[in-house]
Design a protein around this motif. Structure first.
Motif, PDB file in Angstrom:
ATOM      1  N   LYS A  19      95.433 -33.079 -69.216  1.00  0.00           N
ATOM      2  CA  LYS A  19      95.875 -34.472 -69.073  1.00  0.00           C
ATOM      3  C   LYS A  19      95.188 -35.359 -70.102  1.00  0.00           C
ATOM      4  O   LYS A  19      95.833 -36.181 -70.754  1.00  0.00           O
ATOM      5  CB  LYS A  19      95.586 -34.978 -67.662  1.00  0.00           C
ATOM      6  CG  LYS A  19      95.954 -36.430 -67.472  1.00  0.00           C
ATOM      7  CD  LYS A  19      95.642 -36.928 -66.088  1.00  0.00           C
ATOM      8  CE  LYS A  19      95.967 -38.422 -66.003  1.00  0.00           C
ATOM      9  NZ  LYS A  19      95.880 -38.934 -64.665  1.00  0.00           N
ATOM     10  N   VAL A  20      93.895 -35.198 -70.247  1.00  0.00           N
ATOM     11  CA  VAL A  20      93.142 -36.033 -71.185  1.00  0.00           C
ATOM     12  C   VAL A  20      93.539 -35.701 -72.622  1.00  0.00           C
ATOM     13  O   VAL A  20      93.784 -36.609 -73.429  1.00  0.00           O
ATOM     14  CB  VAL A  20      91.620 -35.865 -70.977  1.00  0.00           C
ATOM     15  CG1 VAL A  20      90.840 -36.561 -72.078  1.00  0.00           C
ATOM     16  CG2 VAL A  20      91.223 -36.406 -69.609  1.00  0.00           C
ATOM     17  N   ALA A  34      86.094 -39.131 -70.746  1.00  0.00           N
ATOM     18  CA  ALA A  34      87.475 -39.492 -70.396  1.00  0.00           C
ATOM     19  C   ALA A  34      87.903 -38.829 -69.090  1.00  0.00           C
ATOM     20  O   ALA A  34      88.660 -39.415 -68.315  1.00  0.00           O
ATOM     21  CB  ALA A  34      88.417 -39.101 -71.531  1.00  0.00           C
ATOM     22  N   SER A  35      87.426 -37.613 -68.829  1.00  0.00           N
ATOM     23  CA  SER A  35      87.752 -36.920 -67.581  1.00  0.00           C
ATOM     24  C   SER A  35      87.192 -37.674 -66.393  1.00  0.00           C
ATOM     25  O   SER A  35      87.852 -37.800 -65.359  1.00  0.00           O
ATOM     26  CB  SER A  35      87.202 -35.492 -67.589  1.00  0.00           C
ATOM     27  OG  SER A  35      87.807 -34.732 -68.584  1.00  0.00           O
ATOM     28  N   ARG A  37      86.620 -40.901 -66.305  1.00  0.00           N
ATOM     29  CA  ARG A  37      87.441 -42.113 -66.156  1.00  0.00           C
ATOM     30  C   ARG A  37      88.793 -41.784 -65.533  1.00  0.00           C
ATOM     31  O   ARG A  37      89.264 -42.495 -64.647  1.00  0.00           O
ATOM     32  CB  ARG A  37      87.643 -42.799 -67.511  1.00  0.00           C
ATOM     33  CG  ARG A  37      86.445 -43.582 -68.003  1.00  0.00           C
ATOM     34  CD  ARG A  37      86.800 -44.476 -69.177  1.00  0.00           C
ATOM     35  NE  ARG A  37      87.470 -43.786 -70.262  1.00  0.00           N
ATOM     36  CZ  ARG A  37      86.863 -43.179 -71.280  1.00  0.00           C
ATOM     37  NH1 ARG A  37      85.547 -43.177 -71.342  1.00  0.00           N
ATOM     38  NH2 ARG A  37      87.567 -42.590 -72.214  1.00  0.00           N
ATOM     39  N   ALA A  38      89.422 -40.687 -66.007  1.00  0.00           N
ATOM     40  CA  ALA A  38      90.757 -40.309 -65.506  1.00  0.00           C
ATOM     41  C   ALA A  38      90.725 -39.982 -64.018  1.00  0.00           C
ATOM     42  O   ALA A  38      91.697 -40.204 -63.309  1.00  0.00           O
ATOM     43  CB  ALA A  38      91.303 -39.121 -66.296  1.00  0.00           C
ATOM     44  N   SER A  39      89.585 -39.454 -63.556  1.00  0.00           N
ATOM     45  CA  SER A  39      89.468 -39.103 -62.136  1.00  0.00           C
ATOM     46  C   SER A  39      88.819 -40.236 -61.334  1.00  0.00           C
ATOM     47  O   SER A  39      88.447 -40.041 -60.180  1.00  0.00           O
ATOM     48  CB  SER A  39      88.656 -37.818 -61.973  1.00  0.00           C
ATOM     49  OG  SER A  39      87.302 -38.038 -62.321  1.00  0.00           O
TER      50      SER A  39
END
Length: 90
Positions: A19-20, A34-35, A37-39
């Protein structure tokens, strides 16, 4: 409580990575940030899990990687999604 790798359903880390990386090429350290933040901070990916997962996805032909300089001037391996065979380039 933040889930650890063993708390995550199998395949979750791979999907989070994909996804990232779908947003654009990224190196490992930036991918970890980023992982998170994405989660929404629910998943903190340890280096000992991230890099084996990246190598696994690369070996499966889902990612490719090149060494490039970061904005900070350091050399890092940038990962990106591989184009599907026969797919038109973006």
């Amino acid at each position: 409580m933040t889930p650890t790798k063993s708390d995550l359903p199998q395949g979750t880390l791979d999907l989070l990575i994909l996804k990232v990386i779908a947003l654009g090429p990224v190196h490992g350290y930036a991918l970890r940030k980023a992982s998170s933040r994405a989660s929404r901070g629910m998943v903190q990916v340890p280096q000992g899990s991230l890099y084996p997962a990246l190598h696994r996805l690369e070996n499966r032909g889902l990612l490719s990687a090149d060494w490039k300089d970061t904005k900070a001037g350091r050399e890092a391996k940038f990962y990106r999604l591989r184009a599907k065979a026969g797919a038109a380039p973006n």
